[in-house]
Design a protein around this motif. Structure first.
Motif: not given
Length: 349
Positions: A143-147, A99-100, A135-136, A130-131
């Motif tokens: 980012x492609x590995x993040x939800x 969380x950020x 997050x990355x 931008x978000x």
């Protein structure tokens, strides 16, 4: 004369919450009437242990074993639940969720903020890349590995867990834009995919995945609405494998948060005092695995002494229907809070 079909007047919406942890799998099923309101009803409570090798920290090491246990739990549901459409939600480990919160002004150039002043709806489309980049950067994962899930205050409302972005807006003005913050929740996509796959192997379709701590807070806020006086300032504590999460709730809004262990706190006493700050805490609700308090040599009485308030462990029992027989041990088990909060989401959405 009623315009509704009499059969629909007693129809109910069902939601199931599934909490998967090292202690095992906890299943809670709630229901509420589709029309006419009325209290929630606990339809089912169940728990099944997991073999030690099934989980490896936040990872699912044996998906077949987890799916088999899920199939067994859902196979024991009463007829009223199996015949209903169950909206199922499952927990994500808090240790696997990042969380950020960052100021909107840090992500948005001043010129962009001026352009959005007249068209806040365009904020979300332009802000999303931008978000995702933020997050990355914070997660240290591509980012492609993040939800990623995110919202902008005071304009947006957070969407379903696992979605990329949010929608909806309210308010406008340059001053509001300058003060707004972007709250980001991110987890490795593999965590979501593993749980969705295990559920599918058990014949279950998940409508949402939610962070354990947020599910616990949702359940405690629901319990507080019944057990505490209105407008009373109260504290909520959830004890999980990743530590203790705390929230101070005033006027039905979370005004302060706390997490322990953390570098800024020497001990739990300091963390609790920081959570309360100068507020007069009327009551404290505590949930989760209370036995973990022994690891920090603390008790419920110690929590009450530090916060200066009575302490109530979360229980499903006060919210249960006396005419609806359920497992007594689970009705009084504070660790059912996550599954309850997940089922509450399934019912309300």
């Amino acid at each position: 004369m009623s315009l509704l079909n009499p059969l629909l007047l007693n129809a109910r919406r069902f939601g199931a919450g599934v909490d998967v942890s090292a202690r095992g799998i906890t299943l809670v099923v709630l229901s509420e009437r589709l029309f006419g309101g009325g209290p929630l009803r606990i339809e089912w409570l169940a728990h099944a242990p997991l073999a030690r090798e099934t989980l490896a920290g936040t990872e699912i090491a044996d998906r077949a074993a987890l799916a088999a246990t899920l199939r067994e739990l859902f196979g024991a549901l009463p007829r009223a639940c199996t015949q209903a459409t169950l909206r199922c939600a499952m927990a994500l480990p808090t240790g696997a969720t990042l969380l950020a919160s960052v100021p909107l002004a840090r992500l948005v150039p001043e010129a962009g903020a001026a352009a959005w002043k007249k068209d806040v709806s365009g904020l979300y489309t332009e802000l999303e890349p931008l978000v995702l980049a933020e997050a990355e950067r914070v997660a240290g994962i591509e980012r492609h590995e993040l939800a990623v899930d995110w919202h902008v205050g005071p304009f947006g409302a957070i969407g379903s867990a696992g979605s990329s972005g949010s929608s909806g807006s309210s308010g406008s003005g340059a001053a509001a834009l300058r003060e707004a913050r972007v709250t980001i929740a991110a987890t490795a996509r593999s965590h979501l995919e593993a749980r969705i796959e295990c559920a599918a192997m058990a014949g279950i379709t998940l409508c949402a995945l939610d962070d354990e701590a947020h599910a616990a807070l949702r359940a405690m806020r629901h319990a507080a609405a019944f057990e505490l006086p209105p407008h009373e300032t109260w504290a909520a504590l959830w004890i999980g494998a990743a530590g203790i999460h705390g929230w101070l709730v005033a006027d039905e809004c979370v005004s302060r948060t706390m997490r322990f262990p953390a570098l800024e706190y020497a001990d739990l006493v300091e963390a609790l005092r920081d959570l309360a700050s100068d507020a007069q805490v009327g009551c404290t609700l505590v949930s989760g695995d209370l036995s973990m308090l022994l690891g920090v040599q603390f008790s419920l009485a110690d929590i009450g002494d530090v916060l200066g308030s009575p302490v109530l462990p979360f229980e499903c029992a006060p919210l249960a229907d006396a005419d609806h027989p359920l497992d007594v041990s689970l009705l009084h088990d504070p660790s059912c809070v996550v599954a309850f909060g997940l089922a509450l989401r399934g019912v309300s959405e």
